[in-house]
Design a protein around this motif. Structure first.
Motif, PDB file in Angstrom:
ATOM      1  N   ALA A  53    -118.549  50.595  43.957  1.00 45.97           N
ATOM      2  CA  ALA A  53    -119.619  51.575  44.154  1.00 45.97           C
ATOM      3  C   ALA A  53    -120.333  51.375  45.499  1.00 45.97           C
ATOM      4  O   ALA A  53    -121.298  52.083  45.792  1.00 45.97           O
ATOM      5  N   GLY A  54    -119.858  50.393  46.287  1.00 46.65           N
ATOM      6  CA  GLY A  54    -120.491  50.156  47.588  1.00 46.65           C
ATOM      7  C   GLY A  54    -121.805  49.406  47.480  1.00 46.65           C
ATOM      8  O   GLY A  54    -122.683  49.578  48.335  1.00 46.65           O
ATOM      9  N   GLN A  55    -121.953  48.571  46.459  1.00 47.04           N
ATOM     10  CA  GLN A  55    -123.182  47.800  46.252  1.00 47.04           C
ATOM     11  C   GLN A  55    -122.870  46.296  46.305  1.00 47.04           C
ATOM     12  O   GLN A  55    -122.879  45.604  45.288  1.00 47.04           O
ATOM     13  N   PRO A  56    -122.609  45.781  47.501  1.00 45.85           N
ATOM     14  CA  PRO A  56    -122.224  44.365  47.596  1.00 45.85           C
ATOM     15  C   PRO A  56    -123.340  43.401  47.202  1.00 45.85           C
ATOM     16  O   PRO A  56    -123.056  42.304  46.721  1.00 45.85           O
ATOM     17  N   ASP A  57    -124.617  43.802  47.361  1.00 48.02           N
ATOM     18  CA  ASP A  57    -125.714  42.910  46.970  1.00 48.02           C
ATOM     19  C   ASP A  57    -125.707  42.692  45.457  1.00 48.02           C
ATOM     20  O   ASP A  57    -125.884  41.565  44.983  1.00 48.02           O
ATOM     21  N   ARG A  58    -125.531  43.774  44.724  1.00 46.26           N
ATOM     22  CA  ARG A  58    -125.478  43.678  43.261  1.00 46.26           C
ATOM     23  C   ARG A  58    -124.257  42.860  42.817  1.00 46.26           C
ATOM     24  O   ARG A  58    -124.337  42.053  41.883  1.00 46.26           O
ATOM     25  N   ALA A  59    -123.117  43.053  43.513  1.00 47.39           N
ATOM     26  CA  ALA A  59    -121.902  42.302  43.190  1.00 47.39           C
ATOM     27  C   ALA A  59    -122.126  40.812  43.439  1.00 47.39           C
ATOM     28  O   ALA A  59    -121.751  39.970  42.606  1.00 47.39           O
ATOM     29  N   ALA A  60    -122.738  40.473  44.560  1.00 46.34           N
ATOM     30  CA  ALA A  60    -122.984  39.071  44.887  1.00 46.34           C
ATOM     31  C   ALA A  60    -123.895  38.420  43.848  1.00 46.34           C
ATOM     32  O   ALA A  60    -123.659  37.270  43.442  1.00 46.34           O
ATOM     33  N   GLY A  61    -124.897  39.140  43.381  1.00 45.82           N
ATOM     34  CA  GLY A  61    -125.797  38.602  42.350  1.00 45.82           C
ATOM     35  C   GLY A  61    -125.048  38.281  41.062  1.00 45.82           C
ATOM     36  O   GLY A  61    -125.243  37.212  40.466  1.00 45.82           O
ATOM     37  N   ALA A  62    -124.171  39.185  40.631  1.00 41.89           N
ATOM     38  CA  ALA A  62    -123.400  38.950  39.407  1.00 41.89           C
ATOM     39  C   ALA A  62    -122.455  37.760  39.580  1.00 41.89           C
ATOM     40  O   ALA A  62    -122.307  36.925  38.677  1.00 41.89           O
ATOM     41  N   LEU A  63    -121.846  37.666  40.747  1.00 38.17           N
ATOM     42  CA  LEU A  63    -120.902  36.576  40.989  1.00 38.17           C
ATOM     43  C   LEU A  63    -121.601  35.222  41.106  1.00 38.17           C
ATOM     44  O   LEU A  63    -121.079  34.198  40.660  1.00 38.17           O
ATOM     45  N   GLU A  64    -122.806  35.215  41.687  1.00 37.46           N
ATOM     46  CA  GLU A  64    -123.558  33.963  41.757  1.00 37.46           C
ATOM     47  C   GLU A  64    -123.951  33.485  40.359  1.00 37.46           C
ATOM     48  O   GLU A  64    -123.937  32.291  40.076  1.00 37.46           O
ATOM     49  N   ARG A  65    -124.268  34.416  39.467  1.00 34.56           N
ATOM     50  CA  ARG A  65    -124.545  34.043  38.072  1.00 34.56           C
ATOM     51  C   ARG A  65    -123.287  33.490  37.416  1.00 34.56           C
ATOM     52  O   ARG A  65    -123.335  32.516  36.658  1.00 34.56           O
ATOM     53  N   ALA A  66    -122.137  34.103  37.709  1.00 29.11           N
ATOM     54  CA  ALA A  66    -120.872  33.622  37.144  1.00 29.11           C
ATOM     55  C   ALA A  66    -120.568  32.203  37.629  1.00 29.11           C
ATOM     56  O   ALA A  66    -120.063  31.376  36.860  1.00 29.11           O
ATOM     57  N   LEU A  67    -120.903  31.911  38.882  1.00 32.63           N
ATOM     58  CA  LEU A  67    -120.661  30.568  39.405  1.00 32.63           C
ATOM     59  C   LEU A  67    -121.558  29.519  38.752  1.00 32.63           C
ATOM     60  O   LEU A  67    -121.169  28.350  38.664  1.00 32.63           O
ATOM     61  N   ARG A  68    -122.739  29.919  38.307  1.00 31.64           N
ATOM     62  CA  ARG A  68    -123.592  28.958  37.597  1.00 31.64           C
ATOM     63  C   ARG A  68    -122.953  28.584  36.253  1.00 31.64           C
ATOM     64  O   ARG A  68    -123.140  27.475  35.754  1.00 31.64           O
ATOM     65  N   ILE A  69    -122.152  29.485  35.691  1.00 31.71           N
ATOM     66  CA  ILE A  69    -121.471  29.213  34.421  1.00 31.71           C
ATOM     67  C   ILE A  69    -120.181  28.419  34.659  1.00 31.71           C
ATOM     68  O   ILE A  69    -119.915  27.445  33.954  1.00 31.71           O
ATOM     69  N   GLU A  70    -119.390  28.869  35.627  1.00 33.74           N
ATOM     70  CA  GLU A  70    -118.106  28.218  35.931  1.00 33.74           C
ATOM     71  C   GLU A  70    -118.025  27.943  37.441  1.00 33.74           C
ATOM     72  O   GLU A  70    -117.437  28.713  38.200  1.00 33.74           O
ATOM     73  N   PRO A  71    -118.617  26.823  37.888  1.00 37.74           N
ATOM     74  CA  PRO A  71    -118.703  26.563  39.326  1.00 37.74           C
ATOM     75  C   PRO A  71    -117.361  26.271  40.015  1.00 37.74           C
ATOM     76  O   PRO A  71    -117.288  26.320  41.230  1.00 37.74           O
ATOM     77  N   ARG A  72    -116.310  25.991  39.273  1.00 38.08           N
ATOM     78  CA  ARG A  72    -115.015  25.685  39.889  1.00 38.08           C
ATOM     79  C   ARG A  72    -114.009  26.824  39.718  1.00 38.08           C
ATOM     80  O   ARG A  72    -112.827  26.663  39.973  1.00 38.08           O
ATOM     81  N   ASN A  73    -114.489  27.995  39.340  1.00 37.75           N
ATOM     82  CA  ASN A  73    -113.606  29.137  39.130  1.00 37.75           C
ATOM     83  C   ASN A  73    -113.295  29.781  40.481  1.00 37.75           C
ATOM     84  O   ASN A  73    -114.117  30.471  41.086  1.00 37.75           O
ATOM     85  N   TYR A  74    -112.095  29.563  40.969  1.00 39.27           N
ATOM     86  CA  TYR A  74    -111.718  30.036  42.306  1.00 39.27           C
ATOM     87  C   TYR A  74    -111.627  31.547  42.393  1.00 39.27           C
ATOM     88  O   TYR A  74    -111.777  32.114  43.474  1.00 39.27           O
ATOM     89  N   PHE A  75    -111.414  32.236  41.279  1.00 36.16           N
ATOM     90  CA  PHE A  75    -111.416  33.700  41.310  1.00 36.16           C
ATOM     91  C   PHE A  75    -112.822  34.222  41.600  1.00 36.16           C
ATOM     92  O   PHE A  75    -112.993  35.197  42.332  1.00 36.16           O
ATOM     93  N   VAL A  76    -113.829  33.574  41.040  1.00 32.36           N
ATOM     94  CA  VAL A  76    -115.217  33.988  41.283  1.00 32.36           C
ATOM     95  C   VAL A  76    -115.568  33.733  42.752  1.00 32.36           C
ATOM     96  O   VAL A  76    -116.168  34.595  43.415  1.00 32.36           O
TER      97      VAL A  76
END
Length: 189
Positions: free
Chosen positions: A90-113
């Motif tokens: 949707a062209g919203q990289p800020d929103r995408a980055a926020g979701a991915l940073e939350r995902a990294l707090r759950i799985e910090p070694r997930n290379y796909f994230v």
């Protein structure tokens, strides 16, 4: 009588075949047809038989790497990755980055994230961070060719956007080499 005749014949043949010890016969006789010496030029060397180059080893099948985050992630990370993909589309990289940073707090070694976060940073025009995160993803992926290809694409785009044309060419060469490796490898067993 017949066996005696055979034995005598065999003895005659054996006697004809025996030579005196130390005497060697050379065939054909040395010299020309009239006994004159032959010229001292060596006989022409036989042309060496062509040697085929060693065959390249058959490519080994790739390990059965996971191809998507869904294959290695828990439910919460999978949901956050879907949100991030939708935001990027949707062209919203800020929103995408926020979701991915939350995902990294759950799985910090997930290379796909980490890989997806590099793409989000690329969308934010944060090129240094995009390259850094993609390199971290490569380190965590430990040779997962599917992730490595995406990360090198991100690195190439980030370098190109920063004006590092040589670096972008090197990253693009990595992408091409990995894609060639992927297309040459037989399917995993």
């Amino acid at each position: 009588m017949r066996s005696k005749l055979i034995i005598v014949s065999l003895a005659a043949v054996l006697a004809a075949c025996q030579t005196t010890q130390g005497t060697h016969q050379i065939y054909p006789p040395a010299g020309g047809p009239r006994g004159e010496p032959l010229p001292s030029t060596p006989p022409p060397a036989a042309a060496p038989e062509p040697v085929a180059p060693p065959a390249a080893p058959a490519p080994k099948p790739l390990p059965d790497y996971p191809k998507s985050a869904e294959q290695i992630s828990g439910g919460a990370v999978t949901a956050l990755m879907k949100q991030a993909r939708a935001a990027l589309n949707a062209g919203q990289p800020d929103r995408a980055a926020g979701a991915l940073e939350r995902a990294l707090r759950i799985e910090p070694r997930n290379y796909f994230v980490w890989s997806a976060l590099g793409q989000a940073y690329l969308g934010q025009k944060n090129y240094l961070q995009a390259e850094s995160v993609a390199q971290k993803s490569n380190a965590l992926a430990r040779g997962n060719i599917y992730v490595d290809i995406e990360n090198w694409k991100t690195i190439a785009a980030a370098r190109q956007a920063r004006g590092d044309n040589d670096g972008a060419l090197q990253a693009s060469a990595q992408v091409e080499a990995l894609q060639a490796q992927l297309s040459a490898a037989p399917a995993p067993p």
